[in-house]
Design an enzyme around this catalytic site. Structure first.
Site, short mmCIF file in Angstrom:
data_model
loop_
_atom_site.label_atom_id
_atom_site.label_comp_id
_atom_site.label_asym_id
_atom_site.label_seq_id
_atom_site.Cartn_x
_atom_site.Cartn_y
_atom_site.Cartn_z
N LYS A 58 95.52 37.20 -4.72
CA LYS A 58 94.12 37.41 -5.07
C LYS A 58 93.43 36.05 -5.09
CE LYS A 58 90.55 39.58 -7.18
NZ LYS A 58 90.73 40.20 -8.51
N VAL A 59 92.35 35.93 -4.34
CA VAL A 59 91.61 34.67 -4.26
C VAL A 59 90.12 34.96 -4.35
CG1 VAL A 59 93.38 33.58 -2.80
CG2 VAL A 59 91.40 34.71 -1.74
N SER A 60 89.33 33.90 -4.45
CA SER A 60 87.88 34.03 -4.41
C SER A 60 87.42 34.22 -2.97
CB SER A 60 87.22 32.76 -4.96
OG SER A 60 87.61 32.51 -6.29
N THR A 101 83.86 32.03 -6.21
CA THR A 101 82.59 32.64 -5.84
C THR A 101 81.53 32.32 -6.86
OG1 THR A 101 83.79 34.43 -4.74
CG2 THR A 101 81.46 34.81 -5.22
N ALA A 102 81.91 32.29 -8.13
CA ALA A 102 80.94 31.98 -9.19
C ALA A 102 80.27 30.63 -8.93
CB ALA A 102 81.64 31.98 -10.55
N HIS A 109 84.30 37.86 -15.35
CA HIS A 109 85.16 38.87 -15.96
C HIS A 109 84.62 39.39 -17.29
CE1 HIS A 109 87.83 38.17 -12.69
NE2 HIS A 109 88.27 37.01 -13.11
#
Length: 276
Positions: free
Chosen positions: A54-56, A106-107, A147
């Site tokens: 799982k990655v951005s 992404t943030a 989150h």
């Protein structure tokens, strides 16, 4: 031979992958799991460290030479974007120090796109679970959170200065792409894990109670209401299948980032992403 998987300990990931991790997906191999913050998995994926990871979405331009993008299992949606938090209502961040959860998240990419025409701020990378306490204690002027922080930041006496997901949706009309699931090239045929992950998602929705103990064992916020709201927001139809709208959102994010000089350019990005 076991499949190596790296995900975050957050409720959406453990909910989605519970059946796969615990051997309840027919035909899937045993899975060895590493739980890590997304900034850690972004870096590990650049080394090709895991079979599934799982990655951005923001990190994809550095990773698609080593990995295929799976069309399922990730986090993409509406009303679920990162928040910029502070102790007051200050939106002018000129000279401020801002804590962010990773330089290829992404943030942070959304923050850079949003703040492109605003006075610059000083940036420090901080593990995301440490950001709110640090901003509340005055160590940073503002913090970028993701989150379950969306549901709990008021407990720290913080205010939302900017909802970057809301900004993105208003500006583009598209959902916000947050986290992607990748399969390592040359090691995993992406068709197989696509089916495994979709089956794991199907089982999670069919029997939510089956994953409860596993989800709570890894959740940083143990309050059931918060955990349930987290899962309900981040696990949605795009988790089962990106679809045309999901791919369009990813292409828009990476296209804008490349045009702004923030990420490498992906030539023929639509073909690369959809056939990655």
């Amino acid at each position: 031979m076991a499949l190596s998987l790296a995900i975050s300990p957050c409720p959406n990931d453990t909910f989605v992958f519970d059946a796969l991790v615990h051997g309840r997906v027919p035909g899937a191999p045993p899975v060895e799991v590493t739980y890590a913050d997304v900034d850690v998995t972004n870096t590990a994926a650049e080394r090709g460290a895991f079979d599934l990871v799982k990655v951005s979405y923001a990190a994809l331009p550095w990773l698609l030479d080593k990995y295929h993008l799976l069309p399922c299992g990730g986090a993409l949606g509406r009303g679920c974007g990162p928040l910029l938090l502070g102790r007051g209502d200050r939106e002018d961040l000129s000279g401020a120090t801002v804590a962010v959860p990773g330089d290829r998240t992404t943030a942070y990419l959304l923050f850079r796109l949003w703040s492109a025409k605003r006075p610059p701020a000083r940036i420090e990378v901080v593990p995301f679970h440490e950001i709110m306490p640090a901003v509340a204690a005055g160590r940073y002027d503002a913090g970028l959170v993701i989150h379950e922080a969306r549901f709990t930041y008021q407990r720290y006496g913080l205010t939302s200065l900017v909802d970057l997901g809301e900004w993105w949706e208003r500006d583009t009309g598209l959902p916000i792409p947050l986290g992607a699931i990748l399969a390592r090239r040359g090691t995993v045929d992406p068709a197989a894990p696509t089916e495994w992950v979709r089956e794991s998602v199907r089982q999670a929705w069919a029997d939510p109670a089956a994953s409860r103990e596993y989800v709570l064992a890894h959740a940083q916020e143990m309050e059931l209401e918060v955990v349930d709201r987290h899962i309900g927001l981040y696990v949605n139809d795009f988790t089962a299948a990106l679809g045309d709208e999901g791919y369009a959102a990813v292409e828009a994010l990476l296209g804008r980032a490349a045009a702004a000089g923030l990420t490498p350019q992906l030539s023929n990005s639509s073909a690369i992403l959809r056939n990655a």
